[in-house]
Design a protein around this motif. Structure first.
Motif, short mmCIF file in Angstrom:
data_model
loop_
_atom_site.label_atom_id
_atom_site.label_comp_id
_atom_site.label_asym_id
_atom_site.label_seq_id
_atom_site.Cartn_x
_atom_site.Cartn_y
_atom_site.Cartn_z
N GLU A 168 0.86 -1.18 0.00
CA GLU A 168 0.00 0.00 0.00
C GLU A 168 0.89 1.23 0.00
OE1 GLU A 168 -3.07 2.26 3.09
OE2 GLU A 168 -2.48 0.17 3.42
N ARG A 169 0.65 2.15 -0.90
CA ARG A 169 1.51 3.33 -1.02
C ARG A 169 1.16 4.38 0.03
NH1 ARG A 169 2.66 5.89 -6.64
NH2 ARG A 169 4.33 6.71 -5.34
N THR A 170 2.15 5.16 0.40
CA THR A 170 1.97 6.28 1.31
C THR A 170 2.92 7.38 0.85
OG1 THR A 170 1.95 6.96 3.65
CG2 THR A 170 3.67 5.42 2.97
N GLU A 171 3.10 8.40 1.66
CA GLU A 171 4.13 9.41 1.42
C GLU A 171 5.09 9.38 2.59
OE1 GLU A 171 2.81 13.50 1.67
OE2 GLU A 171 0.99 12.89 2.75
N THR A 172 6.31 9.84 2.37
CA THR A 172 7.31 9.84 3.43
C THR A 172 7.40 11.23 4.04
OG1 THR A 172 8.58 8.11 2.33
CG2 THR A 172 9.70 9.39 4.03
N VAL A 236 3.78 1.56 2.75
CA VAL A 236 3.47 1.54 4.18
C VAL A 236 4.18 0.37 4.85
CG1 VAL A 236 1.63 1.29 5.90
CG2 VAL A 236 1.23 2.63 3.82
N ASN A 244 2.28 4.17 11.06
CA ASN A 244 2.89 3.56 9.88
C ASN A 244 2.67 4.42 8.64
OD1 ASN A 244 4.01 1.19 11.05
ND2 ASN A 244 1.96 0.28 11.15
N GLN A 245 1.52 5.09 8.58
CA GLN A 245 1.25 5.96 7.45
C GLN A 245 2.19 7.17 7.51
OE1 GLN A 245 -0.73 5.86 4.82
NE2 GLN A 245 -1.92 4.00 5.25
N GLY A 246 2.86 7.44 6.40
CA GLY A 246 3.70 8.62 6.31
C GLY A 246 5.09 8.48 6.88
N GLY A 293 -3.14 6.93 14.08
CA GLY A 293 -4.13 5.90 13.79
C GLY A 293 -4.43 5.10 15.05
#
Length: 347
Positions: A168-172, A236, A244-246, A293
């Motif tokens: 699953e993609r996220t941003e850093t 992620v 975990n997100q970001g 989260g």
């Protein structure tokens, strides 16, 4: 941004015994219910595995024990007792929970002590004993512009059949620094086996579907690729529940509560952090805001907006000692070095 990073010489000294096309070493695990073993008068349970192992962890359902201790034996020699923290707990206490893994070296017998509210709860636990095989890793190499040399998944022997988590993609926005805990008593030729064992524990035994960290760094400074796709893309991870997100998770291999991380480890953590944040155009000495989260052991309620440095320790967001007191004390040094690397390599 193109980062031309200097890296420790230890990164260039890894074995080349495992080519990318080799079959991954067989990694096996054994699960033993402690309730099926006798409880001694000092509230200890002893289990003997049919197959020798190199890493152990404890799993359970329901509330976590307040204290878990493990020691292992091969022949007549017992190791000292080692305390293991629970890994980030899920909001649903009925889901499978687990302790940090402990690298034991070759052993065949373990003793476990666990208490909650002053009462023995070893009967609620299962021991997971993992044999990761013995093949060392190939030499690290840079696979992207400016990336410090990394031992890829194929090179350390990841069995991709165990990877069942859909990326699953996220941003850093930030880097979270961890330690694997357990022990510092390992040789760097064993590092690939440690990574394989952690992968098996996370992906299969804890049912995460993959290793939680994006990158792991051993005490010689060698960087290992963790979660599948986590260095090629912004994927992620599974390293800091609720955050975990970001974030990008990098873990120092060892216990850095009382032991100072080696300079080689600090340099490589800074290097991989500088590179990953640089690809997202995030300053290593900056600040960001993350939205918490749901998590069972977070400092923050779900939905809270949390201001954080762009390089921070796991304990900043979760009720844990990670990355250990001595590891945490090196975060300013990691930030400063990562910032210098970003500054020196601006186009």
């Amino acid at each position: 941004m193109r980062l031309r990073l200097s890296v420790p010489i230890a990164l260039l000294l890894a074995s080349t015994a495992l080519p990318a096309t080799a079959e991954p070493p067989e990694t096996t695990s054994t699960r033993i219910a402690l309730r099926d073993t006798p409880l001694t008068r000092d509230a200890t349970r002893e289990v003997h595995a049919d197959r020798a192992f190199d890493l152990v962890g404890l799993t359970w359902r329901g509330p976590a024990p307040e204290r878990i201790e493990v020691r292992t034996r091969t022949g007549s020699h017992w190791t000292p007792w080692t305390a293991l923290e629970p890994i980030d707990s899920a909001p649903d206490r009925g889901t499978l929970q687990g302790s940090e893994p402990l690298w034991t070296g070759r052993a065949d017998t373990a003793q476990v002590r666990a208490r909650r509210g002053g009462v023995d709860v070893t009967g609620d636990l299962e021991l997971v004993a993992i044999d990761p095989g013995t093949a060392p890793a190939a030499a690290p190499r840079s696979n992207a512009p400016g990336q410090p040399p990394v031992v890829g998944r194929a090179q350390w022997g990841a069995d991709e059949a165990q990877m069942t988590w859909p990326p699953e993609r996220t941003e850093t926005k930030a880097v979270v620094v961890h330690h694997t805990a357990g022990t510092n008593d390992y040789g760097c030729r064993e590092s690939a086996a440690i990574v394989r064992a952690i992968y098996r524990y996370h992906a299969v035994e804890l049912k995460w579907g993959d290793i939680g960290y994006h990158a792991l760094v051993d005490k010689c400074g060698t960087i290992f690729e963790g979660r599948a796709g986590g260095l090629r893309d912004t994927i992620v991870g599974g390293h800091a529940r609720g955050f975990n997100q970001g974030t990008f998770g990098v873990s120092m291999m060892g216990n850095y509560d009382r032991v100072v991380p080696p300079p080689e480890t600090v340099e490589s953590v800074a290097a991989i952090s500088a590179w990953r944040l640089g690809t997202a155009r995030v300053a290593a000495d900056g600040r960001t805001e993350l939205i918490a989260g749901p998590a069972g052991n977070s400092h923050f309620p779900a939905g809270a907006a949390v201001p954080l440095p762009t390089v921070f320790g796991h304990r900043d967001v979760s009720r844990t000692a990670c990355p250990g007191q001595r590891g945490y004390e090196r975060l300013d040094e990691i930030r400063a070095r990562a910032t210098a690397l970003q500054r020196d390599n601006r186009p």
